[in-house]
Write a protein that holds these residues in place. Structure first.
Motif, PDB file in Angstrom:
ATOM      1  N   UNK A   3      55.024  17.363  34.123  1.00  0.00           N
ATOM      2  CA  UNK A   3      55.353  16.050  34.677  1.00  0.00           C
ATOM      3  C   UNK A   3      55.073  14.999  33.619  1.00  0.00           C
ATOM      4  N   UNK A   4      55.911  13.984  33.574  1.00  0.00           N
ATOM      5  CA  UNK A   4      55.710  12.871  32.659  1.00  0.00           C
ATOM      6  C   UNK A   4      55.439  11.627  33.488  1.00  0.00           C
ATOM      7  N   UNK A   5      54.354  10.959  33.169  1.00  0.00           N
ATOM      8  CA  UNK A   5      53.967   9.731  33.847  1.00  0.00           C
ATOM      9  C   UNK A   5      53.972   8.617  32.808  1.00  0.00           C
ATOM     10  N   UNK A   6      54.634   7.525  33.108  1.00  0.00           N
ATOM     11  CA  UNK A   6      54.637   6.379  32.193  1.00  0.00           C
ATOM     12  C   UNK A   6      53.628   5.371  32.726  1.00  0.00           C
ATOM     13  N   UNK A   7      52.656   5.026  31.878  1.00  0.00           N
ATOM     14  CA  UNK A   7      51.590   4.115  32.279  1.00  0.00           C
ATOM     15  C   UNK A   7      51.531   2.938  31.319  1.00  0.00           C
ATOM     16  N   UNK A  16      50.343   2.941  36.751  1.00  0.00           N
ATOM     17  CA  UNK A  16      51.491   3.843  36.660  1.00  0.00           C
ATOM     18  C   UNK A  16      52.775   3.031  36.794  1.00  0.00           C
ATOM     19  N   UNK A  17      53.632   3.123  35.787  1.00  0.00           N
ATOM     20  CA  UNK A  17      54.909   2.418  35.790  1.00  0.00           C
ATOM     21  C   UNK A  17      55.970   3.283  36.472  1.00  0.00           C
ATOM     22  N   UNK A  18      56.024   4.578  36.137  1.00  0.00           N
ATOM     23  CA  UNK A  18      56.954   5.492  36.802  1.00  0.00           C
ATOM     24  C   UNK A  18      56.345   6.880  36.868  1.00  0.00           C
ATOM     25  N   UNK A  26      51.867  16.572  42.914  1.00  0.00           N
ATOM     26  CA  UNK A  26      50.973  17.494  42.213  1.00  0.00           C
ATOM     27  C   UNK A  26      49.539  17.370  42.709  1.00  0.00           C
ATOM     28  N   UNK A  27      49.089  16.141  42.971  1.00  0.00           N
ATOM     29  CA  UNK A  27      47.721  15.940  43.438  1.00  0.00           C
ATOM     30  C   UNK A  27      47.534  16.429  44.871  1.00  0.00           C
ATOM     31  N   UNK A  28      48.614  16.648  45.603  1.00  0.00           N
ATOM     32  CA  UNK A  28      48.493  17.242  46.935  1.00  0.00           C
ATOM     33  C   UNK A  28      48.127  18.717  46.823  1.00  0.00           C
ATOM     34  N   UNK A  29      48.453  19.323  45.683  1.00  0.00           N
ATOM     35  CA  UNK A  29      48.156  20.740  45.460  1.00  0.00           C
ATOM     36  C   UNK A  29      46.828  20.957  44.748  1.00  0.00           C
ATOM     37  N   UNK A  30      46.479  20.043  43.874  1.00  0.00           N
ATOM     38  CA  UNK A  30      45.253  20.168  43.067  1.00  0.00           C
ATOM     39  C   UNK A  30      44.572  18.811  42.986  1.00  0.00           C
ATOM     40  N   UNK A  31      43.268  18.796  42.778  1.00  0.00           N
ATOM     41  CA  UNK A  31      42.550  17.528  42.642  1.00  0.00           C
ATOM     42  C   UNK A  31      42.653  16.954  41.235  1.00  0.00           C
ATOM     43  N   UNK A  32      42.967  17.806  40.240  1.00  0.00           N
ATOM     44  CA  UNK A  32      43.107  17.344  38.857  1.00  0.00           C
ATOM     45  C   UNK A  32      44.400  17.901  38.282  1.00  0.00           C
ATOM     46  N   UNK A  33      45.156  17.068  37.567  1.00  0.00           N
ATOM     47  CA  UNK A  33      46.374  17.524  36.905  1.00  0.00           C
ATOM     48  C   UNK A  33      46.419  16.949  35.494  1.00  0.00           C
ATOM     49  N   UNK A  34      47.026  17.708  34.591  1.00  0.00           N
ATOM     50  CA  UNK A  34      47.240  17.247  33.224  1.00  0.00           C
ATOM     51  C   UNK A  34      48.684  16.788  33.125  1.00  0.00           C
ATOM     52  N   UNK A  35      48.890  15.576  32.632  1.00  0.00           N
ATOM     53  CA  UNK A  35      50.231  15.014  32.503  1.00  0.00           C
ATOM     54  C   UNK A  35      50.430  14.494  31.083  1.00  0.00           C
ATOM     55  N   UNK A  36      51.676  14.256  30.741  1.00  0.00           N
ATOM     56  CA  UNK A  36      52.028  13.670  29.452  1.00  0.00           C
ATOM     57  C   UNK A  36      52.494  12.250  29.712  1.00  0.00           C
ATOM     58  N   UNK A  37      51.982  11.315  28.933  1.00  0.00           N
ATOM     59  CA  UNK A  37      52.404   9.933  29.048  1.00  0.00           C
ATOM     60  C   UNK A  37      52.814   9.431  27.667  1.00  0.00           C
ATOM     61  N   UNK A  38      54.055   8.954  27.513  1.00  0.00           N
ATOM     62  CA  UNK A  38      54.478   8.425  26.217  1.00  0.00           C
ATOM     63  C   UNK A  38      53.537   7.310  25.752  1.00  0.00           C
ATOM     64  N   UNK A  39      53.148   7.370  24.514  1.00  0.00           N
ATOM     65  CA  UNK A  39      52.252   6.360  23.953  1.00  0.00           C
ATOM     66  C   UNK A  39      50.785   6.680  24.135  1.00  0.00           C
ATOM     67  N   UNK A  40      50.465   7.497  25.135  1.00  0.00           N
ATOM     68  CA  UNK A  40      49.073   7.885  25.386  1.00  0.00           C
ATOM     69  C   UNK A  40      48.873   9.346  25.018  1.00  0.00           C
ATOM     70  N   UNK A  74      53.630  28.788  27.492  1.00  0.00           N
ATOM     71  CA  UNK A  74      52.385  28.121  27.091  1.00  0.00           C
ATOM     72  C   UNK A  74      52.570  26.688  26.647  1.00  0.00           C
ATOM     73  N   UNK A  75      53.791  26.196  26.516  1.00  0.00           N
ATOM     74  CA  UNK A  75      54.031  24.818  26.077  1.00  0.00           C
ATOM     75  C   UNK A  75      54.139  23.848  27.244  1.00  0.00           C
ATOM     76  N   UNK A  76      54.182  24.342  28.463  1.00  0.00           N
ATOM     77  CA  UNK A  76      54.373  23.487  29.631  1.00  0.00           C
ATOM     78  C   UNK A  76      53.149  23.562  30.526  1.00  0.00           C
ATOM     79  N   UNK A  77      52.583  22.412  30.863  1.00  0.00           N
ATOM     80  CA  UNK A  77      51.365  22.387  31.652  1.00  0.00           C
ATOM     81  C   UNK A  77      51.499  21.435  32.824  1.00  0.00           C
ATOM     82  N   UNK A  78      50.768  21.728  33.882  1.00  0.00           N
ATOM     83  CA  UNK A  78      50.729  20.830  35.035  1.00  0.00           C
ATOM     84  C   UNK A  78      49.322  20.781  35.563  1.00  0.00           C
TER      85      UNK A  78
END
Length: 78
Positions: A3-7, A16-18, A26-40, A74-78
């Motif tokens: 998942x990509x989150x723009x912040x 969170x912008x988008x 994702x947070x409904x399934x797990x309490x912690x998730x790893x996301x990718x955010x452009x610029x961060x 191994x390159x894709x994480x959630x």
């Protein structure tokens, strides 16, 4: 799953912008998730017991909560 989150940074933290709907799913399934955010980059977002969200881009935190994709890619994480 990935998942990509723009912040954007605000005076009180990150806003969170988008991508909020996908993040909530994702947070409904797990309490912690790893996301990718452009610029961060990669960051972990956790839902606290009181319902607030907390994010960290600390690489140690990201590595702690990174989960491999079910497809075995191994390159894709959630």
């Amino acid at each position: 799953m990935s998942v990509e989150i723009i912040v954007r940074e605000t005076g009180t933290g990150l806003e969170i912008v988008s991508g909020r709907r996908r993040l909530e799913t994702l947070l409904a399934l797990r309490d912690e998730v790893v996301v990718m955010s452009p610029g961060v980059g990669e960051m972990v977002i956790a839902r606290l017991p009181d319902g607030r969200l907390q994010a960290s881009a600390n690489p140690e935190h990201v590595a702690l909560f990174r989960q491999p994709d079910i497809s075995g890619n191994p390159k894709s994480f959630a």
